[in-house]
Design an enzyme around this catalytic site. Structure first.
Site, PDB file in Angstrom:
ATOM      1  N   SER A 177       0.835  -1.206   0.000  1.00 51.12           N
ATOM      2  CA  SER A 177       0.000   0.000   0.000  1.00 51.12           C
ATOM      3  C   SER A 177       0.863   1.247   0.000  1.00 51.12           C
ATOM      4  O   SER A 177       2.014   1.231   0.473  1.00 51.12           O
ATOM      5  CB  SER A 177      -0.916   0.010   1.226  1.00 51.12           C
ATOM      6  OG  SER A 177      -1.548   1.264   1.401  1.00 51.12           O
ATOM      7  N   TYR A 190      -2.576  -0.993  10.230  1.00 51.81           N
ATOM      8  CA  TYR A 190      -2.641  -1.344   8.805  1.00 51.81           C
ATOM      9  C   TYR A 190      -1.361  -0.933   8.082  1.00 51.81           C
ATOM     10  O   TYR A 190      -0.759  -1.732   7.355  1.00 51.81           O
ATOM     11  CB  TYR A 190      -3.856  -0.660   8.175  1.00 51.81           C
ATOM     12  CG  TYR A 190      -3.993  -0.840   6.685  1.00 51.81           C
ATOM     13  CD1 TYR A 190      -4.573  -1.989   6.150  1.00 51.81           C
ATOM     14  CD2 TYR A 190      -3.571   0.151   5.800  1.00 51.81           C
ATOM     15  CE1 TYR A 190      -4.719  -2.151   4.777  1.00 51.81           C
ATOM     16  CE2 TYR A 190      -3.711   0.004   4.437  1.00 51.81           C
ATOM     17  CZ  TYR A 190      -4.288  -1.143   3.921  1.00 51.81           C
ATOM     18  OH  TYR A 190      -4.430  -1.293   2.561  1.00 51.81           O
TER      19      TYR A 190
END
Length: 285
Positions: A177, A190
Site C-alpha cells: 500500500s 494497517y
C-alpha cells in the site's frame, strides 16, 4: 473511468463490505483491455478475490487465459459475481470461503487448486483489513493482532503452503500500500502491516531467486473498493482520493493490469520490486 471525481457519501457497517451496495459500482474490467493469452494454461490463487482489487485481478487473469481459485472471507454474492465473470472469459474457476488467518484454510486453498488443476503458477496475496483509530492508545492489542494476522501472518502461511508446488517461472505478487511509504495517521496497524509486506516481498525475492520464482508487489493508492465505505464514515468517503494529483480515486480496473504484468513472462527479469499505482503521488521506495 475518469468522469467522476470523488464518490458520493456512503457507509457500510460491516467489513469486508459489499460491492453490490456501492454507488457507483467499482469498475473491474473494461472492453478496452484485450487479452493476449499471456497467462494461458496458468493457475492462479488470489485472496480477497470476491470484490475490489482481487476481483479485478481475477477477471483480468481469466481474460489472459488463466484458471483462478477465488479466495474470500464471507461475501457470497460478490464471490458469485466474480466467478460468473471469470467463466464468461472462458476460464475455469473454483471459489473457497474462509478466514486465511487460519492456517488450515490456507492449506485447503492449495489442496483445492492442486486437486482441480494439478499445478499452481501464480499466487496473489491480496486480502487485507483496516480499522482506523485516531490515537495509538485507542488501538487494542486484539485489533493490532487481528490486523497483523489477516494482512501478514496469512500471507506467510499461504505462501509457505503454496511454495512446494511452485516451479521455476512461477510468480508471487503481494498487495502492499501507499501507506507503507507515506504512512497514515489513523491506520497505524494497517500501515505497519503494509511495511512488513514490502520487506517480506524484497527479502523473499532474494531467497527464491535461485529457484527461479519471482516475488513482487503492487502498492495501490486510493482505489474504489468495498473496503473504503466499510472502513470510513460517509463524510470521509465523499472526499476519498481527492488529495491525489489526479484528484480522484482509482478504479480496480486501472490497477489490475500491473498484476498481469508481474505475473506473466513480460516481467521475467523483474523481482523484488514494487509497482506504485496511486494517482500520481511520487514516492521514493
Amino acid at each position: 473511468m475518469t468522469e467522476d471525481r470523488t464518490p458520493p457519501a456512503q457507509h457500510q457497517d460491516q467489513q469486508p463490505g459489499s460491492e453490490q451496495q456501492m454507488r457507483p459500482h467499482p469498475v473491474y474490467i473494461t472492453d478496452r483491455y484485450r487479452g493476449a493469452g499471456k497467462l494461458k494454461g496458468k493457475v492462479a490463487i488470489i485472496t480477497g478475490a470476491d470484490s475490489g482489487i482481487g476481483r479485478a485481478v481475477a477477471v483480468h487473469f481469466a481474460r489472459e487465459g488463466a484458471n483462478v481459485l477465488v479466495s474470500y472471507l464471507n461475501e457470497e454474492e460478490d464471490a458469485r459475481v466474480t466467478c460468473a465473470a471469470i467463466e464468461a472469459e472462458g476460464s475455469e474457476v473454483i471459489s473457497h470461503a474462509g478466514d486465511i488467518a487460519e492456517r488450515a484454510n490456507c492449506q485447503a486453498l492449495v489442496d483445492k487448486a492442486i486437486e482441480a488443476w494439478g499445478r499452481i503458477d501464480i499466487l496473489v496475496n491480496n486480502a487485507g483489513e483496516q480499522h482506523p483509530q485516531d490515537n495509538l492508545e485507542d488501538i487494542s492489542e486484539e485489533q493490532w493482532e487481528k490486523t497483523f494476522r489477516t494482512n501478514i501472518f496469512a500471507m506467510f502461511q499461504l505462501t509457505k503452503a503454496t511454495l512446494p508446488h511452485l516451479k521455476e517461472g512461477a510468480s508471487i505478487i503481494n498487495t502492499t500500500s501507499i501507506t507503507a511509504y507515506k504512512g497514515n495517521p489513523v491506520l497505524l496497524d494497517y500501515s505497519s502491516t503494509k511495511g512488513a509486506i514490502t520487506s517480506f516481498t524484497r527479502s523473499l525475492s532474494i531467497n527464491l531467486a535461485k529457484r527461479g520464482i519471482r516475488v513482487n508487489a503492487v502498492a495501490p493508492g486510493p482505489i474504489w473498493t468495498p473496503l473504503i465505505p466499510s472502513t470510513f464514515g460517509a463524510d470521509t468517503v465523499s472526499e476519498f482520493g481527492g488529495s491525489t494529483p489526479m484528484e480522484r480515486p482509482g478504479q480496480p480496473a486501472e490497477l489490475a493490469p500491473s498484476y498481469v504484468y508481474l505475473a506473466c513472462e513480460d516481467a521475467s527479469y523483474v523481482s523484488g520490486q514494487v509497482l506504485h499505482v496511486n494517482g500520481g503521488t511520487v514516492l521514493n521506495g
